[in-house]
Design a protein around this motif. Structure first.
Motif, PDB file in Angstrom:
ATOM      1  N   PRO A   1       3.574   3.158  14.090  1.00 27.19           N
ATOM      2  CA  PRO A   1       2.805   3.396  14.943  1.00 27.19           C
ATOM      3  C   PRO A   1       1.688   4.220  14.588  1.00 27.19           C
ATOM      4  N   ASN A   2       2.362   4.545  13.375  1.00 27.68           N
ATOM      5  CA  ASN A   2       0.854   5.494  12.201  1.00 27.68           C
ATOM      6  C   ASN A   2       0.082   4.063  11.831  1.00 27.68           C
ATOM      7  N   LEU A   3       0.443   3.282  11.273  1.00 31.54           N
ATOM      8  CA  LEU A   3      -0.404   2.546  10.906  1.00 31.54           C
ATOM      9  C   LEU A   3      -1.892   2.026  12.200  1.00 31.54           C
ATOM     10  N   ALA A   4      -0.529   1.941  13.629  1.00 30.11           N
ATOM     11  CA  ALA A   4      -1.812   1.372  14.713  1.00 30.11           C
ATOM     12  C   ALA A   4      -2.458   2.730  15.008  1.00 30.11           C
ATOM     13  N   ARG A   5      -2.218   3.910  14.665  1.00 33.02           N
ATOM     14  CA  ARG A   5      -2.897   5.013  15.094  1.00 33.02           C
ATOM     15  C   ARG A   5      -4.564   4.579  13.859  1.00 33.02           C
ATOM     16  N   SER A   6      -3.986   4.560  12.602  1.00 34.24           N
ATOM     17  CA  SER A   6      -5.633   4.388  12.011  1.00 34.24           C
ATOM     18  C   SER A   6      -6.394   2.926  12.538  1.00 34.24           C
TER      19      SER A   6
ATOM     20  N   GLU B   1      -8.598  12.157   8.459  1.00 34.79           N
ATOM     21  CA  GLU B   1      -8.318  11.278   9.132  1.00 34.79           C
ATOM     22  C   GLU B   1      -7.647  10.110   9.925  1.00 34.79           C
ATOM     23  N   TYR B   2      -7.835   9.182   8.254  1.00 35.26           N
ATOM     24  CA  TYR B   2      -7.846   7.978   7.848  1.00 35.26           C
ATOM     25  C   TYR B   2      -6.466   7.906   7.824  1.00 35.26           C
ATOM     26  N   ASP B   3      -5.307   8.899   7.549  1.00 29.49           N
ATOM     27  CA  ASP B   3      -4.672   8.249   6.324  1.00 29.49           C
ATOM     28  C   ASP B   3      -3.519   8.054   7.389  1.00 29.49           C
TER      29      ASP B   3
ATOM     30  N   SER C   1       1.841 -13.740   5.467  1.00 27.79           N
ATOM     31  CA  SER C   1       2.142 -13.726   6.590  1.00 27.79           C
ATOM     32  C   SER C   1       1.137 -12.636   7.489  1.00 27.79           C
ATOM     33  N   GLY C   2       1.506 -12.243   9.030  1.00 32.92           N
ATOM     34  CA  GLY C   2       1.114 -11.269   9.082  1.00 32.92           C
ATOM     35  C   GLY C   2       1.633  -9.843   8.959  1.00 32.92           C
ATOM     36  N   VAL C   3       2.222  -9.401   8.247  1.00 31.78           N
ATOM     37  CA  VAL C   3       3.167  -9.085   7.497  1.00 31.78           C
ATOM     38  C   VAL C   3       2.483  -8.351   6.307  1.00 31.78           C
ATOM     39  N   ASP C   4       2.514  -9.484   5.234  1.00 32.91           N
ATOM     40  CA  ASP C   4       1.247  -9.195   4.313  1.00 32.91           C
ATOM     41  C   ASP C   4      -0.141  -8.797   4.384  1.00 32.91           C
ATOM     42  N   PHE C   5      -0.425  -9.105   5.380  1.00 29.45           N
ATOM     43  CA  PHE C   5      -1.727  -8.733   5.688  1.00 29.45           C
ATOM     44  C   PHE C   5      -1.963  -7.445   6.400  1.00 29.45           C
ATOM     45  N   LEU C   6      -0.788  -6.680   7.419  1.00 24.15           N
ATOM     46  CA  LEU C   6      -0.967  -5.371   7.390  1.00 24.15           C
ATOM     47  C   LEU C   6      -0.530  -4.511   6.504  1.00 24.15           C
ATOM     48  N   ASP C   7       0.547  -4.550   5.689  1.00 28.41           N
ATOM     49  CA  ASP C   7       0.270  -4.182   3.651  1.00 28.41           C
ATOM     50  C   ASP C   7      -0.763  -4.278   3.479  1.00 28.41           C
ATOM     51  N   ILE C   8      -1.714  -4.874   3.311  1.00 28.29           N
ATOM     52  CA  ILE C   8      -3.000  -4.494   2.902  1.00 28.29           C
ATOM     53  C   ILE C   8      -3.983  -3.443   3.607  1.00 28.29           C
ATOM     54  N   LEU C   9      -3.808  -3.839   5.077  1.00 24.76           N
ATOM     55  CA  LEU C   9      -4.773  -2.751   5.709  1.00 24.76           C
ATOM     56  C   LEU C   9      -3.909  -1.532   5.607  1.00 24.76           C
ATOM     57  N   PHE C  10      -2.275  -1.390   5.134  1.00 22.51           N
ATOM     58  CA  PHE C  10      -1.905   0.015   5.118  1.00 22.51           C
ATOM     59  C   PHE C  10      -2.615   0.760   4.139  1.00 22.51           C
TER      60      PHE C  10
END
Length: 534
Positions: free
Chosen positions: A260-265, A434-436, A317-326
């Protein structure tokens, strides 16, 4: 400052260089931890690094019981450095690093130079003694709960190291290595259950008393704010004020909050991109499309040819991509680079992603994994999915949940998932970016509900670790400490802007912040976020 939460990504290499043999021996002489001790004792010693010219410093170790709940037990030693001002005019400040398991970086002369530079940039630190301590279980404190010798990078990276990597084999290797590290530590008589937030808070209170300090200011970042809140609740005497940067409340079960925190950012990124003519439209939908595509069919990336070096391959994978975004949401500079990265991947141009991944392979963490495991496993209940429909980030959220370690690490422990929040009237300033995505601003407001003398300030366009991210953070702290009861109205807050996103046609420069594989930015002082955690 990575201050950081550190989320375990299992690339457990050491970030810090080795001390010289003589310095190491000197420190070990005064930091033995096997003897029994009934009360705290600070022992001053010669510094284990060269003191910079024209600087005054005090070095030593705080010796405390390993487990205060036992009538007698082992003694442990916490490495401590005091940075002395030219002229002391205000109350001292003590720094509490993130993690759990984050070193305070006081091992080498390079570390110390970094600290002096950081102190000189903080107007509110001028005229104060700055006390920096490696919390129990980390850094130069003894014992250090270090598992790095058991973990190979290829065993732990979720971005699989070869085209034929077997995930089942890797899972078994991971469990075996966790058990091996646990066995090595417990065979030395180390009580893993004693390495907790409550014991660390008691250490900080003992340190103040042993240094002869009547009152001081607590300064915690990320997980360090959780320690600070525990000190405020259990040992309020002697605390004049608290600076809590990137707040982790004691009752948050962070193992289930990453998704949820990543989705918010990402929603914030999409919102600001809609107002910027350089951004692609519908950035949020593009991220979701990329994740679902890469989860169905991971992309095999190849490193750029290098002279006399073999080609390297990684499945992403998509998991790895989201890890980079986080990771990227820790730092404003990285946030500003995200839209062109997302756009290139959406258009099936994976060159920037490949350069980012292969350039990032040598990064190391500053996290002492055993301390992280002990704190997390005793204070956070295993996360469980709610049963609602799967979100695009659900697989990622499951993959970064390392609660599977807990039955191996502390089999007898029952996690306290609902730690009671306690009121404190100590003046406190809570800072949030704000983006944390690691410690979102909602957490700061949640913690403030139990702090009637507190103020929350959210910084526009900033990620994790506010004070080290924008000079305005230091100005706000200075205004607060000058008059803790006055409402913050620092002028610089009016000039904070949304991220200035990079144009898509600008040559890719890569993300500028390298975090552990603890997402730790190379800033001062460092923090963490569970290998990036908190």
């Amino acid at each position: 400052m990575m201050t950081g939460l550190f989320r375990c990504r299992f690339a457990f290499d050491r970030r810090y260089g080795l001390l010289t043999i003589m310095a190491g021996v000197a420190f070990l002489v005064f930091c033995g931890y096997s003897a029994n001790i009934a009360a705290a004792d600070f022992r001053k010693t010669k510094c284990w690094f060269d003191i910079p010219r024209d600087r005054e410093m005090t070095c030593g170790s705080l010796h405390v019981p390993e487990n205060r709940g036992k009538g007698s037990g082992a003694e442990i030693a916490l490495a401590t450095v005091v940075f002395q001002p030219d002229r002391e005019r205000y109350e001292p400040v003590v720094f509490l690093s993130g993690g759990p398991g984050q070193s305070a970086s006081i091992s080498t002369r390079e570390d110390i130079d970094g600290w002096w530079q950081f102190i000189s940039q903080q107007t509110w630190m001028i005229g104060r003694r700055v006390v920096v301590v490696d919390q129990r279980g980390v850094g130069m404190s003894k014992p250090a709960l270090d598992c790095s010798g058991f973990f190979k990078t290829d065993d732990w990276k979720r971005i699989l190291p070869s085209v034929d990597a077997d995930a089942t084999r890797l899972d078994k290797v991971r469990k075996d290595k966790v058990l091996a590290c646990r066995s090595a530590l417990t065979s030395r008589g180390i009580d893993l259950s004693a390495y907790s937030t409550s014991e660390s808070a008691a250490d900080i209170d003992d340190l103040r008393k042993e240094l002869g300090i009547g009152r001081w200011v607590l300064y915690g970042t990320s997980y360090g704010t959780k320690v600070a809140l525990e000190v405020m609740a259990k040992h309020p005497e002697g605390i004049s004020a608290a600076i809590l940067d990137s707040v982790l409340p004691p009752d948050i079960n962070y193992l289930k909050e990453d998704g949820p925190n990543l989705a918010r950012s990402l929603k914030l990124l999409d919102r600001d991109c809609r107002l910027n003519r350089h951004c692609m439209r519908d950035l949020g939908k593009a991220v979701e499309t990329i994740v679902r595509q890469l989860d169905r069919q991971p992309i095999l990336l190849r490193s750029s040819p290098e002279a006399n070096a073999p080609e390297r391959y990684r499945y992403v994978s998509g998991v790895d991509f989201l890890d980079i975004l986080f990771d990227s949401f820790y730092d404003r500079n990285d946030i500003e680079m995200l839209p062109p990265l997302i756009q290139s991947i959406y258009k099936h141009d994976y060159g920037p992603l490949a350069r980012l991944i292969f350039d990032d392979e040598g990064d190391q963490t500053g996290i002492f994994e055993g301390m992280d495991f002990s704190v997390t496993c005793s204070e956070s209940a295993p996360s469980r999915l709610s049963g609602k429909r799967a979100e695009y980030w659900t697989r990622w959220s499951e993959s970064v949940d390392y609660s599977w370690i807990c039955p191996l690490w502390l089999p007898e422990a029952l996690a306290r998932s609902k730690r009671q929040r306690q009121q404190s009237r100590i003046p406190a300033l809570l800072l949030s970016g704000e983006y944390d995505a690691a410690t979102p601003s909602d957490w700061a407001y949640r913690a403030a509900k139990t702090l009637p003398s507190s103020q929350v300030v959210v910084f526009r366009g900033v990620g994790h670790d506010v004070i080290d991210s924008d000079p305005c953070g230091s100005e706000v702290v200075a205004d607060f400490l000058a008059n803790p009861g006055r409402k913050i109205a620092t002028a610089c807050l009016q000039h904070l802007e949304a991220p200035q996103f990079v144009k898509p046609d600008v040559q890719w420069a890569g993300l500028r912040t390298r975090r552990s594989a603890a997402g730790l930015p190379k800033k001062w002082p460092p923090s963490s976020r569970f290998d990036r955690r908190h």
